[in-house]
Design a protein around this motif. Sequence first.
Motif, PDB file in Angstrom:
ATOM      1  N   LYS A  23       4.615  -9.875  13.642  1.00  0.00           N
ATOM      2  CA  LYS A  23       3.149  -9.750  13.602  1.00  0.00           C
ATOM      3  C   LYS A  23       2.676  -8.312  13.858  1.00  0.00           C
ATOM      4  CE  LYS A  23       2.314 -14.588  14.749  1.00  0.00           C
ATOM      5  NZ  LYS A  23       2.764 -15.047  13.507  1.00  0.00           N
ATOM      6  N   LYS A  24       3.456  -7.359  13.370  1.00  0.00           N
ATOM      7  CA  LYS A  24       3.099  -5.948  13.519  1.00  0.00           C
ATOM      8  C   LYS A  24       2.519  -5.371  12.237  1.00  0.00           C
ATOM      9  CE  LYS A  24       6.339  -5.084  17.177  1.00  0.00           C
ATOM     10  NZ  LYS A  24       6.318  -4.027  18.128  1.00  0.00           N
ATOM     11  N   ILE A  25       2.577  -6.157  11.158  1.00  0.00           N
ATOM     12  CA  ILE A  25       2.040  -5.712   9.880  1.00  0.00           C
ATOM     13  C   ILE A  25       1.518  -6.941   9.133  1.00  0.00           C
ATOM     14  CG2 ILE A  25       4.203  -5.907   8.565  1.00  0.00           C
ATOM     15  CD1 ILE A  25       3.475  -3.221   7.263  1.00  0.00           C
ATOM     16  N   GLU A  26       0.435  -6.752   8.382  1.00  0.00           N
ATOM     17  CA  GLU A  26      -0.122  -7.836   7.568  1.00  0.00           C
ATOM     18  C   GLU A  26       0.142  -7.528   6.101  1.00  0.00           C
ATOM     19  OE1 GLU A  26      -4.185  -8.940   8.390  1.00  0.00           O
ATOM     20  OE2 GLU A  26      -4.012  -8.084  10.405  1.00  0.00           O
ATOM     21  N   LEU A  27       0.721  -8.468   5.402  1.00  0.00           N
ATOM     22  CA  LEU A  27       1.056  -8.254   4.001  1.00  0.00           C
ATOM     23  C   LEU A  27      -0.183  -8.095   3.128  1.00  0.00           C
ATOM     24  CD1 LEU A  27       4.032 -10.750   3.558  1.00  0.00           C
ATOM     25  CD2 LEU A  27       4.095  -8.308   4.085  1.00  0.00           C
ATOM     26  N   GLY A  28      -1.279  -8.727   3.492  1.00  0.00           N
ATOM     27  CA  GLY A  28      -2.505  -8.639   2.713  1.00  0.00           C
ATOM     28  C   GLY A  28      -3.402  -7.480   3.094  1.00  0.00           C
ATOM     29  N   ALA A  29      -2.967  -6.673   4.056  1.00  0.00           N
ATOM     30  CA  ALA A  29      -3.776  -5.538   4.522  1.00  0.00           C
ATOM     31  C   ALA A  29      -3.635  -4.357   3.557  1.00  0.00           C
ATOM     32  CB  ALA A  29      -3.327  -5.112   5.912  1.00  0.00           C
ATOM     33  N   PRO A  30      -4.699  -3.568   3.432  1.00  0.00           N
ATOM     34  CA  PRO A  30      -4.598  -2.372   2.591  1.00  0.00           C
ATOM     35  C   PRO A  30      -3.625  -1.372   3.223  1.00  0.00           C
ATOM     36  CG  PRO A  30      -6.700  -2.408   3.731  1.00  0.00           C
ATOM     37  CD  PRO A  30      -6.021  -3.706   4.032  1.00  0.00           C
ATOM     38  N   ILE A  31      -2.941  -0.625   2.373  1.00  0.00           N
ATOM     39  CA  ILE A  31      -1.967   0.335   2.887  1.00  0.00           C
ATOM     40  C   ILE A  31      -2.627   1.442   3.706  1.00  0.00           C
ATOM     41  CG2 ILE A  31      -0.252  -0.145   1.114  1.00  0.00           C
ATOM     42  CD1 ILE A  31      -1.157   2.432  -0.324  1.00  0.00           C
TER      43      ILE A  31
ATOM     44  N   ALA B 229      -4.773   9.365   6.944  1.00  0.00           N
ATOM     45  CA  ALA B 229      -5.821   9.586   5.939  1.00  0.00           C
ATOM     46  C   ALA B 229      -5.399  10.588   4.869  1.00  0.00           C
ATOM     47  CB  ALA B 229      -7.107  10.046   6.610  1.00  0.00           C
ATOM     48  N   GLN B 230      -4.722  11.676   5.252  1.00  0.00           N
ATOM     49  CA  GLN B 230      -4.359  12.697   4.262  1.00  0.00           C
ATOM     50  C   GLN B 230      -3.353  12.172   3.240  1.00  0.00           C
ATOM     51  OE1 GLN B 230      -3.227  13.293   7.555  1.00  0.00           O
ATOM     52  NE2 GLN B 230      -1.163  14.074   7.450  1.00  0.00           N
ATOM     53  N   ILE B 231      -2.604  11.157   3.586  1.00  0.00           N
ATOM     54  CA  ILE B 231      -1.673  10.554   2.637  1.00  0.00           C
ATOM     55  C   ILE B 231      -2.397   9.546   1.755  1.00  0.00           C
ATOM     56  CG2 ILE B 231       0.345   9.049   2.427  1.00  0.00           C
ATOM     57  CD1 ILE B 231       1.536  10.566   4.788  1.00  0.00           C
ATOM     58  N   GLY B 232      -3.231   8.718   2.349  1.00  0.00           N
ATOM     59  CA  GLY B 232      -3.993   7.741   1.590  1.00  0.00           C
ATOM     60  C   GLY B 232      -4.871   8.372   0.536  1.00  0.00           C
TER      61      GLY B 232
ATOM     62  N   ALA C 273      -6.112   3.641  -2.986  1.00  0.00           N
ATOM     63  CA  ALA C 273      -5.224   3.228  -1.891  1.00  0.00           C
ATOM     64  C   ALA C 273      -5.841   2.129  -1.041  1.00  0.00           C
ATOM     65  CB  ALA C 273      -4.870   4.431  -1.017  1.00  0.00           C
ATOM     66  N   ASP C 274      -7.162   2.118  -0.926  1.00  0.00           N
ATOM     67  CA  ASP C 274      -7.822   1.108  -0.095  1.00  0.00           C
ATOM     68  C   ASP C 274      -7.789  -0.290  -0.718  1.00  0.00           C
ATOM     69  OD1 ASP C 274      -9.516   2.030  -2.086  1.00  0.00           O
ATOM     70  OD2 ASP C 274     -11.319   1.848  -0.876  1.00  0.00           O
ATOM     71  N   SER C 275      -7.417  -0.375  -2.008  1.00  0.00           N
ATOM     72  CA  SER C 275      -7.319  -1.693  -2.638  1.00  0.00           C
ATOM     73  C   SER C 275      -5.864  -2.114  -2.892  1.00  0.00           C
ATOM     74  CB  SER C 275      -8.106  -1.721  -3.953  1.00  0.00           C
ATOM     75  OG  SER C 275      -7.552  -0.816  -4.875  1.00  0.00           O
ATOM     76  N   ILE C 276      -4.931  -1.297  -2.462  1.00  0.00           N
ATOM     77  CA  ILE C 276      -3.503  -1.613  -2.611  1.00  0.00           C
ATOM     78  C   ILE C 276      -3.016  -2.226  -1.303  1.00  0.00           C
ATOM     79  CG2 ILE C 276      -1.196  -0.658  -2.954  1.00  0.00           C
ATOM     80  CD1 ILE C 276      -2.539   1.580  -4.597  1.00  0.00           C
ATOM     81  N   THR C 277      -2.395  -3.382  -1.396  1.00  0.00           N
ATOM     82  CA  THR C 277      -1.911  -4.062  -0.197  1.00  0.00           C
ATOM     83  C   THR C 277      -0.413  -3.813   0.012  1.00  0.00           C
ATOM     84  OG1 THR C 277      -1.319  -6.101  -1.345  1.00  0.00           O
ATOM     85  CG2 THR C 277      -3.592  -5.925  -0.516  1.00  0.00           C
ATOM     86  N   VAL C 278       0.029  -4.111   1.215  1.00  0.00           N
ATOM     87  CA  VAL C 278       1.448  -4.005   1.541  1.00  0.00           C
ATOM     88  C   VAL C 278       2.248  -4.914   0.609  1.00  0.00           C
ATOM     89  CG1 VAL C 278       3.167  -4.402   3.350  1.00  0.00           C
ATOM     90  CG2 VAL C 278       0.943  -3.401   3.939  1.00  0.00           C
TER      91      VAL C 278
END
Length: 85
Positions: free
Chosen positions: A15-23, A29-32, A38-43
């Motif tokens: 439970k340290k990462i959500e698969l449906g969360a945006p990357i 921020a400088q990478i995103g 990037a805000d619409s791409i999920t894990v």
Amino acid sequence: KTYTAVAVMRLWELKKIELGAPITRYLPAQIGQKINQADSITVQMLLNHTSGIPEYGIEMEYLLKLLQEPDYALQSLDYLNFIAG
């Protein structure tokens, strides 16, 4: 790729990462900013190879770098710069 996917799934189990969360939730921020939408791409999209992030290996700038400086050790940000925008 397989080992990365296993590591991500282990983080999901813990439970340290959500698969449906945006990357962007997990990236600085400088990478995103270097990744289109990037805000619409999920894990999960990354794991499924359906994110739409371009492959840097076919970019002319990348190929020229390899040919002109074969001993240059590319860093993570170098790869992102090949696909930025």
